[in-house]
Design an enzyme around this catalytic site. Structure first.
Site, short mmCIF file in Angstrom:
data_model
loop_
_atom_site.label_atom_id
_atom_site.label_comp_id
_atom_site.label_asym_id
_atom_site.label_seq_id
_atom_site.Cartn_x
_atom_site.Cartn_y
_atom_site.Cartn_z
N LYS A 115 0.92 -1.53 -0.03
CA LYS A 115 -0.38 0.00 -0.04
C LYS A 115 0.87 1.30 0.16
O LYS A 115 1.89 1.12 0.42
CB LYS A 115 -0.93 -0.24 0.73
CG LYS A 115 -2.45 1.03 1.52
CD LYS A 115 -2.95 1.18 2.75
CE LYS A 115 -3.68 1.88 2.96
NZ LYS A 115 -4.50 1.57 3.77
N SER A 190 -9.60 1.29 3.57
CA SER A 190 -8.38 1.97 2.12
C SER A 190 -7.31 1.66 1.77
O SER A 190 -7.19 1.52 0.73
CB SER A 190 -8.09 3.45 3.17
OG SER A 190 -6.48 2.70 4.62
N SER A 214 -10.08 -0.50 7.70
CA SER A 214 -9.15 -1.19 6.00
C SER A 214 -8.15 -1.94 5.95
O SER A 214 -7.60 -1.96 4.13
CB SER A 214 -8.44 0.89 6.01
OG SER A 214 -8.64 1.31 6.12
#
Length: 625
Positions: A115, A190, A214
């Site tokens: 990420k 996310s 997330s």
């Protein structure tokens, strides 16, 4: 060779800040074998390299080809912000090391996606914010460092909800990531870019961060497993913060075994993150030791009714989660419904994100002289944010003090949530609580996502939770189930998840990212079907689920007045999917995007063409591809 090189160049060209990094040496070679990486587990990939069937360089090349074919082309998942231009070099070095001294461990030469709020020394770290485009922190986050030490190849940086601030994965730098199971829907967030990338086999596994849901929400939305550990299990050093009280990083994977392998190398104490001192002595030699097929036997699980949706629209998720609980019961678990009085009120207002984000971001950016901005206020002043984030960012920039009344109330509620949950589990002798990670299925892109408040239970209590596949809705959207346990119960959660996984086998790949053929996506499929006086040519793209059609009619005494494509059901006849004649015999050529259910029906030969003549006679032909 030309086709393969084109795919690699396409993948490399999408890297943000690519010009700041020197290119890999020489042209990228094609894979030596036709080894198919789709859905391969980390042990399967490692065994293939150990047997000499392929190299890490071949493996990276295969994943890069898939990224080139499907991330910005075809279904255009938009999972990556940056593709590592030196991934092939890194793999080549690891291949030489394997030949000389053997593999470092199960992650040697394995491509992993990270990420883009994790720092990487060789790629920009942007958090998906255009305000941080090209920002090079010059170091690896602790967990990235541990992955590299274990021999993993960081294949690229994935998109996320901007600065990890939401659950639908849209950002000003990365745009909107799409769900590979239904391109019209969001992938969760996310860590949605990581979720989409792992689901689509763009990497063997991926890293995300979880401040509320997330990791767990994108795992649910992408038919994956993901763990939010006990606070202190994993270092946050080098992860752009959202809330230092709630932040934690961890893996998303296609299987529990892969998740355990990634956990083994990324958890544990880090002097740079004092919170992880509590992990000392609590991390097992290997989480894989806990994975037993009979591990659900006599496990007591409470189905937490507080977190099951009460609206009619929530029924499809509730039904799938209940079926998952039935499967656990069949595997030996004891299941009982549980309601914890007062929990709902305590969870509301227990988040510290609004109170901490503004100040945590200032603290994070302050040591970097090369940081293009210094604060959330700078980002707002420059207008360098996605419009979807404006109201949220302005609200989170409003606090004037770290110690606000809102923050004090939230801390009181957090302590009360934890005490209440632990007391209920103790009283009922429960090993875990179960509920949907997201009480409602993934929303259409651009629409608000409902049902996301469930994430707060683990985030507020600090207790670990694992998300696992619960199945698919009738229209093909993945749904998850979550288990929450006591502090440091990760081995028991992983064991339960593994036993459930072995009993259900609910993981399946998305149809929008199929195996490449000679380095390219599958060719368009053309099908010609005639029914009575109507002849139709269909051209179907499996990667986008787009079907184009051209209709020809023949005049006659009993000419056609209406024609449509239907989906067959169990009773043979089914609903109209799209029309071909307008009711007055006029062709309606064009194109349409099939939903998951209709695309699956096309694949199985369950769509048919029905033509209605002026006389009322109906004629039907199956659409066989």
């Amino acid at each position: 060779m030309a086709r393969w090189l084109s795919a690699i160049l396409t993948a490399s060209a999408i890297a943000v800040g690519y010009a700041q990094r020197p290119p890999a040496r020489g042209p990228a070679p094609p894979p030596r074998t036709a080894f198919d990486v789709i859905e391969k587990t980390i042990p399967e990939l490692q065994d293939a390299m150990a047997r000499g069937e392929l190299t890490s360089k071949d493996l990276v090349a295969a994943y890069l080809a898939r990224i080139g074919a499907y991330d910005h082309s075809g279904p255009a998942l938009n999972a990556f912000i940056t593709v590592n231009a030196r991934a092939l070099e890194a793999a080549d070095a690891l291949d030489r090391e394997r030949a000389a001294t053997g593999a470092r461990g199960p992650l040697h030469g394995i491509p992993i996606a990270v990420k883009d709020n994790f720092e990487t020394a060789d790629m920009p770290t942007t958090g998906g914010s255009i305000a941080l485009a090209g920002f090079m922190p010059g170091r690896d986050a602790f967990q990235v460092q541990k992955l590299r030490e274990a021999g993993a190849v960081i294949i690229g940086k994935t998109n996320l909800h901007e600065l990890a601030a939401g659950i639908t994965s849209i950002s000003s730098l990365g745009g909107q990531t799409r769900n590979p199971y239904d391109l019209a829907r969001n992938p969760g967030g996310s860590s949605g870019g990581t979720g989409a990338a792992v689901a689509a086999s763009f990497a063997a596994g991926g890293m995300g961060s979880d401040t509320c849901g997330s990791i767990r929400i994108p795992s649910a939305n992408n038919n994956l497993v993901g763990l939010r550990g006990t606070l202190g299990l994993s270092s946050r050093r080098g992860i752009i913060p959202l809330s230092h009280t709630q932040d934690i990083g961890g893996p998303l994977a296609r299987s529990v075994a892969d998740l355990a392998i990634m956990l083994d190398v990324t958890v544990g104490p880090d002097e740079g993150d004092p919170l992880t001192a509590s992990a000392k002595g609590r991390v097992p030699p290997s989480y894989r030791d806990a994975l037993k097929a009979d591990a659900l036997r006599d496990v007591r699980i409470g189905a937490l009714k507080n977190l099951f949706g009460a609206a009619p629209v929530d029924n499809e998720v509730n039904t799938l989660v209940r079926k998952a609980l039935d499967a656990m019961k069949a595997a030996g678990a004891q299941i009982e419904d549980v309601t914890i009085p007062g929990l709902d009120e305590l969870l509301r207002g227990s988040s510290l994100i609004n109170a901490e984000f503004k100040f945590d971001l200032i603290d994070y950016l302050s040591p970097f002289e090369n940081a293009p901005v210094r604060s959330l206020g700078d980002i707002l002043d420059r207008g360098e944010y996605d419009k979807a984030l404006e109201n949220m960012f302005r609200a989170r920039n409003r606090p004037e003090s770290r110690e606000s009344d809102e923050a004090r109330r939230a801390r009181i509620k957090r302590a009360a949530v934890r005490d209440l949950v632990l007391a209920a589990m103790e009283e009922l002798k429960l090993d875990a609580l179960a509920y949907p990670p997201l009480a409602r299925k993934a929303a259409i892109v651009g629409e608000p996502q409902g049902g996301g408040a469930n994430c707060q239970l683990s985030a507020s209590s600090g207790m670990p939770a694992i998300s696992m596949p619960a199945g698919f809705t009738d229209d093909g959207v993945p749904v998850g189930i979550e288990l929450l346990g006591r502090d440091w119960s990760e081995p028991r959660l992983l064991a339960a998840a593994y036993a459930y996984e072995q009993a259900t086998r609910l993981r399946r790949p998305p149809s929008t990212t199929p195996a490449l053929v000679d380095g390219k996506p599958p060719a368009l499929r053309t099908v010609v079907v005639s029914a009575g006086p109507v002849r139709t040519t269909f051209v179907f793209d499996v990667t986008t689920r787009r079907v184009k059609y051209d209709v020809m009619t023949m005049a006659g005494a009993d000419s056609a007045i209406a024609a449509a494509v239907h989906r067959a059901t169990e009773s043979a006849n089914g609903p109209v999917v799209f029309r071909l004649l307008d009711g007055m015999g006029r062709p309606v050529p064009g194109d349409t995007t099939l939903g998951s259910m209709d695309a699956a029906a096309f694949e199985r030969g369950k769509l048919y063409l029905e033509v209605i003549a002026k006389s009322g006679v109906r004629q039907r032909s199956e659409i066989k591809n």
